[in-house]
Design a protein around this motif. Structure first.
Motif: not given
Length: 146
Positions: A103-121
């Motif tokens: 994910f990139m935030v407004e100041d240009g920094n990037k943050f990785p995130g681990l997907v734990k759960e995913v569904d249709d919504k």
């Protein structure tokens, strides 16, 4: 060349990080079967708790350090786990459990995130370090010190 590692040394080493999983350790990172790493201490290339383990070691030293849960990568923090609506995520992001999404935030920094759960919504994303709140075994073999 220096004979002992100092807090600002340039160090070439093999290292292995593992986390205990019941009776045996699960290796998360290892350079022992590949090229050694060269790291500049004091510049954030290695977690401070791991750098402290290296200070005072000499070329040829081979040590294993057992670090307590949360000591290396901090405690797991629930407020760093967030559910996102699929509509709020970019279309080009492939969401799969245990994949990393950046994910990139407004100041240009990037943050990785681990997907734990995913569904249709929605998707549940954990922004904690993957080893946050875990005990870590840190094995090192010192090859060179500058």
């Amino acid at each position: 060349m220096s004979d002992k590692i100092k807090p600002d040394s340039l160090v070439t080493l093999h290292y292995r990080m593992a986390v205990p999983e019941t009776e045996r350790a699960v290796v998360r990172v290892s350079t022992f079967d590949s090229r050694p790493a060269t790291l500049q201490l004091g510049r954030g290339e290695l977690a401070p708790a791991l750098e402290i383990c290296l200070v005072g070691l000499a070329v040829g030293d081979h040590e294993v350090f057992e670090l307590e849960a949360g000591e290396v990568f901090g405690e797991h923090t629930e407020n760093l786990v967030e559910r996102f609506a699929r509509a709020d995520l970019p279309d080009d992001v492939e969401l799969a459990v245990n994949s990393i999404v950046e994910f990139m935030v407004e100041d240009g920094n990037k943050f990785p995130g681990l997907v734990k759960e995913v569904d249709d919504k929605s998707a549940l994303i954990d922004f904690n370090h993957p080893l946050a709140g875990r005990a870590v075994s840190f094995e090192v073999q010192i090859i060179g010190i500058l």
